[in-house]
Design a protein around this motif. Structure first.
Motif: not given
Lengths: 592, 263
Positions: B215-244
């Motif tokens: 959850p930081r701007g400089e972290a490695t980009n793993l993938a790109h989620l297209a606009a309109g796609s749906i992901a499962q939310r796992l966790d959240s931190l201020p300003g960030w959401v962990q998804v799968r």
């Protein structure tokens, strides 16, 4: 009921077993894609010389030779460590890796004759397997070079992987031999045993060419083209020809060992009880072995959209119709011809090209031949702004030039007319109207309707569990009075219905009496004969309760007497049906 | 007759054990907050003050739960507000949230397909067999699907009872069919359980959302989620959401790029 349950269980067990077998077969099929080949360095050798048996296993994680066969007259072995080779190819984003292990086993003949080397047993990826059997001919002297000829000419000595090549076999014998030659056998040790290659279907023979069948590797036969007589080394030879094509799938040298043409005369020998064919004369013509080098496709300059096309291709295209409405289908036919792997490359996809964004692609059909490939695309222009079918490019590696090129169709002009009620294809509203679309308005009421409490998983569990429990409980209760499913019970329940039916059809007192007896017998779970001549009052009034009232019993008794009187002593006239029906109804209501 | 009475008592017991009387709308003062916010939002919308309407509707959702307020309608109206504010992806997200609450909301479906088309997204219901089956499965809410199972189970019980008492081939076959129907009625319920258990987010960033390893701007980009796609939310931190997304490795996206569908 019990037999039905056990039949159901047996059926379910059979279905489960079938699934298990199918899954195992599919699993086994998908488990190993290894390929095993075996070939001799030569199919014919002189006594005193030696040959090498090459066993190759491709794309197996683990392989080993279990043992060497023993053949009388041949010394086979010893087995030495195998040589290994690996290759990796990248085509159209797909990575293909291939590994191979090759054992070279020496074979020394001890006596002349025709030998069959049995299959070599191996273990490949844990599963036992074996090679095919091989034939070796050992002769004292290889005479016949001057009487016959045999050449094998490859189309090229160097190809890239995926580039098809062919070998032309030309052979024959002196035309003057005539009847002295009545058989021929091609000994081709490399036939069907070239590792890392795909055999391609042979091209059809030219019209008017005669086909002759000759032996191949002493095991099978093959058809070859006969060209009559040709001049070789200044003499006339009866000449034959065969062309075979292959496509190498990996970069490795392809060895074509020395091949032989054996020709001569055979005759039948033996007595009346057993006859066999024996060679009277045998001659041999040799074609020297050669090697074809297969090199990998170059990485440098490979286009991103390269889909495996290799060769020298020409393309032409047609489109029908050319004057369409927006959205109408156009058959865009593209035909590739030339020398190359026409059958194997992936056809270009217009749906993935920016130049075709004005079109919608619905699909394609293909037909593949050895010398051409035809693809028919079903495309539809989406608006009148589309003026032409743009060129369709195909990236090709040209082995002659040694570089990647692009082969593309020419642009085909078309005319697209707008649809009658609109300017093009858009999302249509309900009913197909072309009016402007917008969101549906907000809802100003958000009053929730009735909300029911969820039963929850426990509620569902109780409801589901109660079903069989209810069944078991009621079944136990009901069976105390007898099995409601038993034939007698079913007969009892149907008794009145049967009575009504038979009374409607009865035409005499006898038929009515029989129907009444059957009704009474069914209700009391007895056979009909038990009620014939029975004292009705004496029987029914002494039965344990529940039983009909005395008045109903008396009515029944009078009815039975009257029916018997009419049947045996009277005219046999049927009594009014309603009377019998009324009596039966009252008897049932009274507890019969 | 004794047996029939026993069956009737058993069924009554089962029904009483499962049901409660319908819940009447509470008359407490606390419930008025959400409804009042919603109604004021409607007035503001009609008066042309769309921004205030949006704020009031959001307040209605955040207010203490009111059983009289249909949250699907609030989400639907917020979808309209987002569309009028030139935010088609957010509008699609609101309509999707409304449909999660009320799967048969016809206007929400219509507006969802409209805004998805305008945003360049594929239709939510492609019309093929898979999409149709999925939509059929999700037609019922969780409570409705549970009641469907209960009703089918009770009907099956009645058929089994009739077969136990009367026997016969016809009743036996009807009992088997009843069992199969009950088994099939479990499918929407199980599907509802599976979907309700998932906390999902909708990607509303027009350019899509980058999935990062941390959850930081400089972290490695793993993938790109297209606009309109749906992901499962796992966790959240201020300003960030962990998804799968789609069973892949989980990652973090910026909170502003996604929209929580559970409302």
């Amino acid at each position: 009921m019990r037999s039905m349950n056990s039949r159901c269980i047996a059926k379910i067990a059979h279905i489960l077993c079938a699934f298990a077998v199918l899954a195992t077969a599919l699993f086994a099929q998908g488990k190993s894609q290894a390929r095993i080949t075996a070939q001799l360095s030569t199919g014919v050798i002189k006594l005193g010389a030696s040959a090498t048996l090459l066993v190759t296993v491709e794309n197996a994680a683990y392989s080993e030779v279990r043992g060497l066969p023993k053949v009388d007259g041949l010394e086979i072995g010893p087995l030495s460590a195998p040589s290994t080779r690996s290759a990796t190819t990248y085509i159209n984003g797909r990575v293909t890796r291939s590994d191979s292990r090759t054992w070279g086993i020496p074979v020394r003949p001890l006596a002349k004759g025709d030998y069959t080397i049995p299959p070599i047993e191996l273990v490949v990826d844990g599963a036992p397997t074996q090679t095919s059997a091989l034939v070796l001919t050992v002769v004292e002297d290889l005479k016949g070079e001057e009487l016959g000829f045999f050449t094998i000419t490859p189309s090229t000595h160097k190809v890239v992987e995926g580039q098809p090549f062919s070998v032309e076999l030309r052979f024959g014998w002196d035309a003057g031999l005539r009847d002295r030659v009545n058989y021929a056998n091609l000994s081709l040790p490399w036939w069907g045993q070239l590792p890392g290659t795909l055999d391609m279907d042979p091209a059809p023979a030219a019209p008017g060419v005669r086909l002759t069948e000759i032996q191949l590797n002493s095991e099978t036969t093959i058809k070859v083209e006969e060209y009559g007589t040709t001049t070789v080394r200044g003499r006339q030879f009866r000449t034959f020809r065969m062309i075979r094509s292959f496509t190498p799938t990996r970069a490795n040298p392809l060895e074509f060992p020395t091949s032989f043409l054996e020709f001569g005369r055979i005759s039948e020998v033996g007595d009346f009880f057993s006859r066999r064919q024996a060679k009277e004369e045998s001659y041999f013509a040799r074609a020297e072995g050669f090697q074809i080098e297969v090199v990998p496709l170059p990485e440098q300059g490979r286009p991103l959209d390269f889909s495996g096309a290799i060769g020298s291709f020409k393309v032409r295209s047609v489109a029908e119709p050319r004057d369409v409405d927006a959205g109408d289908s156009i058959k865009f036919t593209v035909e590739y011809t030339g020398a190359g792997n026409l059958e194997f490359f992936e056809a270009p996809d217009p749906a993935r090209m920016d130049s075709f964004k004005g079109f919608r692609t619905y699909g394609k059909t293909e037909s593949k031949f050895f010398d051409r490939r035809t693809i028919v695309y079903d495309i539809a222009p989406m608006s009148p702004d589309v003026k032409e079918i743009p060129p369709l490019p195909l990236s090709v590696f040209d082995p002659e030039a040694g570089q990647y090129t692009t082969v593309q169709t020419v642009a085909l002009p078309i005319r697209v007319r707008a649809l009658a009620k609109g300017s093009g294809l858009e999302v249509e509203g309900e009913g197909g109207s072309k009016s402007a679309r917008d969101l549906r308005d907000i809802h100003s009421e958000a009053l929730a309707t009735l909300k029911w409490t969820r039963p929850g998983p426990w509620g569902i569990g109780v409801a589901l569990a109660s079903a069989p429990l209810v069944w078991f409980a009621l079944r136990s209760v009901a069976r105390r009075r007898g099995d409601p499913d038993a034939p007698l019970e079913r007969r009892r329940r149907k008794a009145r219905k049967q009575l009504m039916k038979r009374l409607a059809a009865a035409r005499s007192a006898r038929e009515e009496l029989d129907a009444l007896h059957d009704f009474l017998a069914a209700r009391t779970r007895e056979p009909r004969e038990a009620w014939q001549g029975r004292d009705v009052k004496g029987y029914l009034l002494t039965r344990p309760p529940p039983r009909p009232s005395e008045g109903d019993v008396a009515e029944l008794d009078a009815l039975v007497r009257e029916l018997e009187r009419e049947t045996w002593a009277g005219s046999g006239t049927a009594l009014p049906r309603e009377r019998i029906e009324t009596v039966s109804q009252r008897l049932i209501g009274g507890g019969l | 007759m004794t047996v029939a009475r026993w069956i009737g008592c058993a069924c009554a017991w089962i029904v009483l054990a499962l049901t409660a009387s319908p819940q009447a709308a509470p008359q407490s003062v606390a419930g008025l907050g959400a409804r009042e916010a919603f109604e004021r939002g409607v007035q503001a919308w009609r008066g042309g003050d769309r921004e205030s309407a949006r704020s009031l509707w959001l307040a209605a959702l955040d207010a203490p739960a009111d059983a009289r307020l249909d949250r699907a309608e609030v989400c639907y109206d917020l979808g309209n507000a987002a569309w009028r504010a030139q935010k088609p992806l957010e509008a699609a997200a609101w309509y999707t949230a409304a449909i999660r609450i009320d799967p048969r909301h016809a206007d929400a479906w219509a507006n969802l397909e409209f805004v998805r088309g305008a945003a360049g997204l594929e239709p939510a219901d492609r019309g093929d067999l898979t999409a149709t089956l999925r939509r059929l499965l999700s037609l019922l809410t969780l409570a409705e699907s549970e009641w469907l199972v209960v009703i089918c189970a009770l009907a099956w019980s009645a058929l089994l009872a009739a077969h136990a008492l009367r026997g016969g081939v016809l009743l036996r076959r009807m009992a088997v069919v009843g069992g199969l129907v009950t088994a099939v009625s479990l499918v929407p319920w199980i599907d509802n359980l599976r979907r309700n258990g998932r906390d999902e987010v909708f990607v509303v960033a027009p350019a899509g959302a980058g999935l990062q390893s941390e959850p930081r701007g400089e972290a490695t980009n793993l993938a790109h989620l297209a606009a309109g796609s749906i992901a499962q939310r796992l966790d959240s931190l201020p300003g960030w959401v962990q998804v799968r997304a789609g069973g892949d490795q989980p990652g973090w996206v910026r909170e502003g790029d996604v929209f929580a569908l559970r409302r």
